[in-house]
Design a protein around this motif. Sequence first.
Motif, mmCIF file in Angstrom:
data_model
loop_
_atom_site.group_PDB
_atom_site.id
_atom_site.type_symbol
_atom_site.label_atom_id
_atom_site.label_comp_id
_atom_site.label_asym_id
_atom_site.label_seq_id
_atom_site.Cartn_x
_atom_site.Cartn_y
_atom_site.Cartn_z
ATOM 1 N N THR A 156 48.978 -60.524 3.624
ATOM 2 C CA THR A 156 47.929 -60.646 2.617
ATOM 3 C C THR A 156 46.573 -60.871 3.281
ATOM 4 O O THR A 156 45.569 -61.010 2.592
ATOM 5 N N HIS A 204 41.083 -62.793 4.261
ATOM 6 C CA HIS A 204 41.977 -62.486 3.147
ATOM 7 C C HIS A 204 41.642 -61.107 2.574
ATOM 8 O O HIS A 204 40.486 -60.824 2.255
ATOM 9 N N SER A 231 42.124 -59.904 -0.239
ATOM 10 C CA SER A 231 41.606 -59.956 -1.613
ATOM 11 C C SER A 231 40.102 -60.247 -1.654
ATOM 12 O O SER A 231 39.476 -60.125 -2.710
ATOM 13 N N LYS A 232 39.517 -60.628 -0.514
ATOM 14 C CA LYS A 232 38.107 -61.005 -0.477
ATOM 15 C C LYS A 232 37.191 -59.894 0.031
ATOM 16 O O LYS A 232 35.966 -60.053 0.037
ATOM 17 N N THR A 241 44.020 -49.882 -0.668
ATOM 18 C CA THR A 241 43.548 -51.265 -0.713
ATOM 19 C C THR A 241 43.431 -51.784 0.703
ATOM 20 O O THR A 241 44.045 -51.249 1.632
#
Length: 281
Positions: free
Chosen positions: A196, A250, A252-253, A271
């Motif tokens: 992740t 991360h 997601s950041k 992604t």
Amino acid sequence: MHRIRPGLYIGCRADAYDVEALKAANITHILTLEYEPLEINSGDFKYNFVRVSDVPNEDILSHFPECLEFVEEGIRKGGVLVHCPNHGFMDQLRLFEAMGCTKDFKEHPLYKQYKLAKTAKVVLQKQTFDDTFSHCLATDPQQSEADQSQMIYKCKMCRRAVFKGSSIIKHTVGKGSRIFKSKSGKSRSPAEVSCTSVFIEPVAWMEPVLLGKLGGKLMCPKCNARLGSFNWAGDQCSCATWVTPAFKIHCSKVDESRPRPPVGETHHRQTPAATAEAALQ
């Protein structure tokens, strides 16, 4: 004196003084990697001296480009003797081989890992990071010219470029997953784990945060959003692999910013986590 391949020999200092044996092997060039040069300089040979300490942790990789040119010339003209390798030097030679024996290895991921590991060892010994380590910081993508071949990762909040795809440091996904157990208490197989986060080389914009510290948070230099963390002693990925040193971002950041494809070509957006996973294969 040992022949590695036709025209290339590795030996010790005594071998470099054995003129008769050198001539018998048709050696014309002598490359010395030691702290002191040879005490003789025979007109029968061409010499090249690189001053390094004969200790395992000494960096000789940075001298390889100039050494390679000398070795290649020696092989063309007869033969070359290289002396004297210790086990640390041999490890670096193996690393050089793993990088394809190319002279342009400074941007190779394996070299970046090697350089970071050496820097981390010194930082941990000194118990601090100071500006003498600035050479290990990657160029800030915000301050450098755009490279159309480079993937750029940007802060998801403010779109500030924070690192290049070439800064991602590879690690083996799931290594150690049988040792580190999940919260349920069951060991996870490599197929059950994922990353992740990505681990990168430190970037120039991080320097104010790194100075005087061994670990801490990594915040976007523009909007101050938290991107991840760093620790010179290492950190664990979500896949259970321990990475040292760790500059963890991360997924997601951040968002990817791909270069525009040539006219007529298309690309599929991935992604950050998917791109990171592909980079680790």
